[in-house]
Design an enzyme around this catalytic site. Structure first.
Site, PDB file in Angstrom:
ATOM      1  N   ASP A 182       5.886  -3.621 -15.293  1.00 32.45           N
ATOM      2  CA  ASP A 182       4.462  -3.601 -14.957  1.00 32.45           C
ATOM      3  C   ASP A 182       3.776  -4.312 -16.409  1.00 32.45           C
ATOM      4  O   ASP A 182       2.605  -4.554 -16.390  1.00 32.45           O
ATOM      5  CB  ASP A 182       3.594  -2.140 -15.208  1.00 32.45           C
ATOM      6  CG  ASP A 182       3.287  -1.923 -13.607  1.00 32.45           C
ATOM      7  OD1 ASP A 182       3.846  -2.816 -12.717  1.00 32.45           O
ATOM      8  OD2 ASP A 182       2.564  -0.730 -13.557  1.00 32.45           O
ATOM      9  N   ASP A 196       2.712  12.296  -9.252  1.00 32.71           N
ATOM     10  CA  ASP A 196       4.136  12.833  -8.385  1.00 32.71           C
ATOM     11  C   ASP A 196       4.053  14.294  -7.919  1.00 32.71           C
ATOM     12  O   ASP A 196       4.553  14.568  -6.704  1.00 32.71           O
ATOM     13  CB  ASP A 196       5.116  13.047  -9.774  1.00 32.71           C
ATOM     14  CG  ASP A 196       4.451  13.586 -10.936  1.00 32.71           C
ATOM     15  OD1 ASP A 196       3.282  14.015 -10.959  1.00 32.71           O
ATOM     16  OD2 ASP A 196       5.308  13.457 -11.897  1.00 32.71           O
TER      17      ASP A 196
END
Length: 548
Positions: free
Chosen positions: A140, A442
């Site tokens: 990223d 998550d």
């Protein structure tokens, strides 16, 4: 012909000491009852300050009693899972499924490329058929320095992988292995491989220090041309390079054995589009990998968490491929263990109580939450599929699926899957992939998978599956815990509250266990009151206890 007797690939055992724990819990519950009776019976009738102080203490004690009850529900019937790897090999042999491994990194300054390289190499060196193994790196940061480090890793893997296989290396991160190796099975070969690794490490670190890649290296691979069009790490096109194509005849190590597929991805970023951090990175990897290798099982790890057990993949497959119980399992979570813990561990960075006690209770009541790293998922669960009662996996049929397109064709056609606009007006981030809109994506993703009818399992083998870097300073711990507690507390007061979102979808016990973690931050209010107010009362001469 008689039906073959079912032999499970894993076993569920109750943890030791359950009776002792329940006796202690019963005694604590009795003590709580006495405290409540005491608070009610001796309620002060005197001054106003005494009454309000007493009420505050009573409410704080009621809160702690409630929270203790939640944690006791979590720990009441904890279990452990024992996989039988030898049975897996005997039963399935060459029919093992493909595995796609996702490694995520975001910044080459915070997460040095040499660290990323060690994680990637450790994932490539699993004790698993290399032609069924694929490693994807999501960068990223969009850094050409990280891309260069991956090229170095691809080249070094030709020596490192056969070395690990020959000497049955368990900690397959080169840095960790050479730091901890005590017995040298072949000194000459050991020194040779170590020198190759140190030379590679020096080249990577020198390049990062100079912040410039030499021209002769840039001419060696076409991928460097992509950075001619990169404006910044926040403004660039999709960059996709298949560094090792595991299907090709040229993808072989120094002994002629096939190498795993290795893919580099830097998804497109533009200032006007939200990139959703790690969740967006994972979703881009799910889409891109579905076109290149499309393995039915996905493992994701953070870039600082290397493999410490070469049998980890086979351990997880013992769960997924069990004929009776495996088809209902959506994901298998491994604990997050650390290699850099200090001797006294004054900040509790190992999370020992949670990982060795509370998660075992999670497992007994529907399954652990998704912890963001060290987790094996069925690809279908991450794509939003709901569990059906008669669902059965045909592993042979899945293994027959092959991708025939060339690497160069896949590199060009898959870039659109990692573009900024691909997810617009699609279920991605809502019903498919990791969930957006929360700092703890998550936890929400794992809970949504369980609400879709899937179960999860927690595996904690004797030898840790993964080892990572833990925060060891006070500032690092405060920053991490602040992010965690803010994120889960926000979830409790959002539409993802387990008591609402999980209502009639997951067991009530599992809802309460999720609430234990979500309400962890709220303990600070009762703690603050009990620590501060009695001290002020003593200074002011306000009585907190009944007179004799």
């Amino acid at each position: 012909m008689a039906k073959k007797e079912y032999v499970p690939l894993f076993e569920t055992r109750k943890v030791k000491g359950r009776i002792l724990f329940r006796c202690v819990a019963a005694s604590i519950f009795l003590g709580i009852c006495f405290i409540i009776m005491y608070r009610i019976r001796y309620f002060p009738v005197g001054g106003k300050a005494e009454r309000w102080t007493w009420i505050g203490l009573f409410l704080s004690e009621l809160w702690f009693s409630f929270y203790w009850l939640l944690t006791t529900v979590c720990r009441w019937n904890a279990v452990i899972r024992i996989p039988f790897i030898h049975r897996l090999s005997q039963r399935f042999g060459k029919e093992l499924p493909g595995i796609d491994i996702f490694v995520c990194t975001a910044d080459p300054l915070i997460e040095p490329p040499s660290l990323v390289v060690n994680t990637v190499l450790s994932m490539m060196a699993y004790d698993y058929p290399p032609e069924k193994l694929s490693v994807y790196l999501s960068d990223d940061g969009g850094s050409n320095l990280t891309f260069y480090a991956m090229l170095e890793a691809a080249n070094f893997s030709k020596t490192w992988l056969p070395f690990c296989k020959k000497f049955q290396v368990e900690s397959t991160s080169p840095e960790a292995y050479f730091r901890t190796a005590s017995e040298l099975v072949n000194v000459q070969e050991w020194l040779s491989v170590k020198k190759l690794y140190e030379d590679m490490k020096m080249r990577i670190e020198t390049t990062i220090k100079l912040n410039q890649i030499p021209e002769y290296i840039q001419k060696q691979h076409k991928g460097f041309r992509e950075w001619d069009f990169v404006l910044s790490k926040h403004d660039h096109q999709s960059i996709l390079q298949i560094l090792i194509d595991g299907r090709g005849t040229n993808a072989a190590d120094i002994e002629g054995n096939p190498l795993p597929t290795l893919v580099y991805l830097a998804r497109e970023k533009r200032p006007q589009y939200h990139h959703h951090f790690k969740a967006g990175s994972m979703n881009a990897l799910i889409r891109v990998s579905s076109k290149i290798t499309n393995a039915p099982i996905i493992l994701n790890v953070d870039c600082d968490m290397y493999s410490n057990n070469s049998k980890t993949i086979k351990s997880s497959l013992c769960i997924f491929m069990d004929e009776e119980k495996g088809d209902e399992i959506g994901y298998v979570q491994f604990p997050q263990c650390f290699f850099n813990l200090t001797k006294n561990e004054i900040y509790g960075s190992s999370l020992r109580v949670m990982l060795q006690l509370e998660v075992l209770g999670f497992d007994a009541n529907g399954g652990p939450s998704y912890m963001g790293s060290g987790c094996f998922h069925r690809r279908e669960t991450l794509c939003g599929k709901k569990y059906e009662k008669n669902y059965k996996v045909d592993w042979k049929k899945i293994n027959d699926k092959k991708v025939n397109e060339s690497a160069s064709f896949l590199e060009e056609t898959c870039k659109v899957l990692a573009s900024c606009t691909f997810e617009h007006n699609t279920p991605w981030g809502k019903e498919m992939g990791l969930k957006y809109g929360t700092p703890v994506e998550d936890v929400v993703t794992g809970m949504s998978i369980q609400c879709n009818g899937w179960k999860s399992i927690y595996l904690n083998p004797e030898r840790e599956g993964f080892l990572g870097v833990a925060p060891i300073t006070l500032l690092q711990n405060l920053v991490q815990h602040k992010r965690w507690v803010e994120g889960v507390l926000q979830l409790f007061f959002s539409r993802y509250c387990p008591l609402l979102y999980g209502h009639r979808k997951i067991p009530l016990k599992l809802q309460l266990i999720y609430s234990t973690h979500h309400l962890w931050a709220a303990n600070c209010l009762a703690t603050w009151y009990i620590v501060v107010v009695p001290c002020l009362c003593l200074l002011k001469g306000i009585s907190l206890f009944p007179k004799v």
